[in-house]
Design an enzyme around this catalytic site. Structure first.
Site, mmCIF file in Angstrom:
data_model
loop_
_atom_site.group_PDB
_atom_site.id
_atom_site.type_symbol
_atom_site.label_atom_id
_atom_site.label_comp_id
_atom_site.label_asym_id
_atom_site.label_seq_id
_atom_site.Cartn_x
_atom_site.Cartn_y
_atom_site.Cartn_z
ATOM 1 N N LYS A 168 0.870 -1.207 -0.050
ATOM 2 C CA LYS A 168 -0.050 0.149 -0.007
ATOM 3 C C LYS A 168 0.847 1.307 0.159
ATOM 4 O O LYS A 168 2.020 1.186 0.519
ATOM 5 C CB LYS A 168 -1.199 -0.043 1.354
ATOM 6 C CG LYS A 168 -0.303 0.272 2.627
ATOM 7 C CD LYS A 168 -0.015 1.575 3.152
ATOM 8 C CE LYS A 168 -1.191 2.396 2.826
ATOM 9 N NZ LYS A 168 -0.745 4.006 3.309
ATOM 10 N N THR A 179 2.218 6.948 3.352
ATOM 11 C CA THR A 179 2.722 5.788 4.037
ATOM 12 C C THR A 179 2.752 4.761 3.170
ATOM 13 O O THR A 179 1.902 4.703 2.432
ATOM 14 C CB THR A 179 2.155 5.493 5.306
ATOM 15 O OG1 THR A 179 2.714 6.337 6.338
ATOM 16 C CG2 THR A 179 2.433 4.129 5.810
ATOM 17 N N GLU A 259 -1.031 10.009 -4.705
ATOM 18 C CA GLU A 259 -1.918 10.981 -4.606
ATOM 19 C C GLU A 259 -2.497 11.872 -5.575
ATOM 20 O O GLU A 259 -1.695 12.876 -5.760
ATOM 21 C CB GLU A 259 -2.096 11.600 -3.205
ATOM 22 C CG GLU A 259 -2.259 10.439 -2.013
ATOM 23 C CD GLU A 259 -2.040 11.045 -0.587
ATOM 24 O OE1 GLU A 259 -2.292 10.362 0.324
ATOM 25 O OE2 GLU A 259 -1.272 12.167 -0.491
ATOM 26 N N ASN A 380 -4.727 16.347 0.807
ATOM 27 C CA ASN A 380 -3.907 16.441 2.044
ATOM 28 C C ASN A 380 -4.043 17.597 2.750
ATOM 29 O O ASN A 380 -3.745 17.725 3.855
ATOM 30 C CB ASN A 380 -2.193 16.560 1.496
ATOM 31 C CG ASN A 380 -1.850 15.038 1.132
ATOM 32 O OD1 ASN A 380 -1.671 14.143 2.133
ATOM 33 N ND2 ASN A 380 -1.885 14.653 -0.189
ATOM 34 N N THR A 385 -9.873 16.505 8.249
ATOM 35 C CA THR A 385 -11.107 17.365 8.790
ATOM 36 C C THR A 385 -12.103 16.784 7.578
ATOM 37 O O THR A 385 -13.246 17.627 7.885
ATOM 38 C CB THR A 385 -10.698 18.784 8.596
ATOM 39 O OG1 THR A 385 -10.089 18.893 7.345
ATOM 40 C CG2 THR A 385 -9.829 19.207 9.516
#
EC number: 2.3.1.35
Length: 385
Positions: A168, A179, A259, A380, A385
């Site tokens: 992952k 990570t 990402e 990110n 939130t």
């Protein structure tokens, strides 16, 4: 895709954050020869601290992983929680807790929800199934958009064995062990006296340690290798080759799934005087936001590449001998017609080949990364939130 013999597993949702899979266990029917490499971040997660202790013996039999919470920066309590997880898993599987490797990935600085995790640990044995490793590949995902799996079959003295890897990683990726989490399972054995750690470290150095998404080295990076030997002995050469191929496959899958990424970048540094020089310059290029955004936008701004090579202050490269190519197209001092072709190449391809020839030596290395888009910021800026 073949599964290695003797491994049972599961991946389920236990509600750590949402309704996606977030908890997994891998178990071998017999103890495995094992080794691992871990993050070099100065604030390693509690599972890394405990995992280093457990793998020191060179034998493991189970891996327990949770996602959505990394158990990092949680103090002594976090370490106690990792030990407790291993203890309960050990009791459920009827093995020593020191044969369990713990892993966690997710948000930093939040205590684990032990009231959710421990009940799942207690019923681990009843959930195990053979041929179920894809569930674990899903359970370890956080911001990943897809599972990352690779395998190879290799010859053994008694027939054929399998090496199977899952990983992952999509952000906070610049492994340095290592990570990013990766678990590689095999049913082959190696000749007595083989240094399993050296084999894994060599494969990691040619793959995961040549990867960067955003230049941030995670506090949780782990690559673990477990071999139970149920399909017989293979040669070190065949095993090492297959292991490195799997690690490179997984590295490219992670880079592709960076990402917000839209493009995989494969960078070749050639003509370097040393591996250290190639690594410094390769990482400088792939970590440059200006280079990454130019590739995203299809902008063949070769000055950014010159900058990225030149800012490696302790490895000066003569400008005259430096050559740079996107695909087969020369970038340096490109004329308007070539610049147009370069822009089309960058815009029309999702896998970008970038070749930088230093012409100061004979060393060649490959590195992997991705472009940098608005979606990385969206992902990110509001992560907790």
């Amino acid at each position: 895709m073949h599964m290695p013999k003797g491994f049972l597993s599961f991946g389920i949702n236990i509600g750590i954050k949402d309704d996606t899979k977030d908890f997994g266990v891998i178990y071998s029917e017999i103890p495995c020869k094992a080794t691992a490499v871990f993050t070099k971040n100065n604030f390693p997660g509690a599972p890394v601290i405990v995992g280093k202790e457990h793998v020191r013996s060179g034998v493991l039999q189970a891996i327990v992983i949770n996602s959505k919470n990394s158990n990092v920066a949680t103090g002594e309590k976090g370490i106690q929680n990792s030990r407790e997880i291993c203890k309960i898993i050990g009791e459920s599987l009827d093995i020593k807790e020191t044969l369990v490797l713990p892993s966690s990935t997710g948000v930093i600085g939040v205590p684990l929800k032990m009231e959710i995790i421990l009940p799942a640990c207690k019923k681990a044995k009843s959930l195990l199934k053979p041929g179920n490793l894809e569930e674990v590949a899903e359970a370890i995902m956080t911001t990943d958009t897809r599972k990352k799996i690779s395998s190879r079959n290799i010859k053994t003295k008694s027939g054929q064995g399998t090496i199977y890897g899952i990983a992952k990683g999509a952000g906070m990726i610049e492994p340095n062990m290592a990570t990013m989490l990766c678990y590689i399972l095999s049913d082959v054995s190696l000749p007595e006296g083989t240094d399993l750690y050296s084999i894994l470290k060599s494969s990691v150095d040619q793959s995961f340690n040549c990867l960067t998404i955003d230049s941030d080295t995670s506090t949780s990076d782990t690559v673990a290798l477990l071999c139970n030997g149920l399909s017989g002995e293979s040669s070190v050469q065949d095993f090492s080759k297959a292991l490195t191929e799997i690690c490179i496959d997984l590295t490219k899958l992670i880079a592709t799934d960076g990402e917000g990424a839209t493009k995989l970048i494969e960078l070749t540094i050639s003509g370097a005087k040393s591996e250290a020089q190639a690594r410094k310059i390769g990482k400088s290029i792939l970590n440059s936001p200006l280079v990454k955004t130019a590739i995203y936008g299809g902008d063949p701004n070769w000055g950014r590449l010159i900058m990225a090579v030149g800012k490696v202050f302790d490895e000066p490269i003569p400008f005259e001998g430096l050559q740079i190519y996107f695909g087969t197209l020369p970038v340096k001092e490109a004329n308007p017609e070539t610049l147009k072709k370069l822009s089309e190449y960058l815009k029309n391809n999702t896998e970008i080949s970038l070749n930088v020839v230093l012409n100061v030596g004979t060393i060649s290395m490959k590195f992997w990364g991705c472009d940098f888009t608005e979606k990385y910021i969206e992902e990110n800026a509001y992560y907790t939130t």
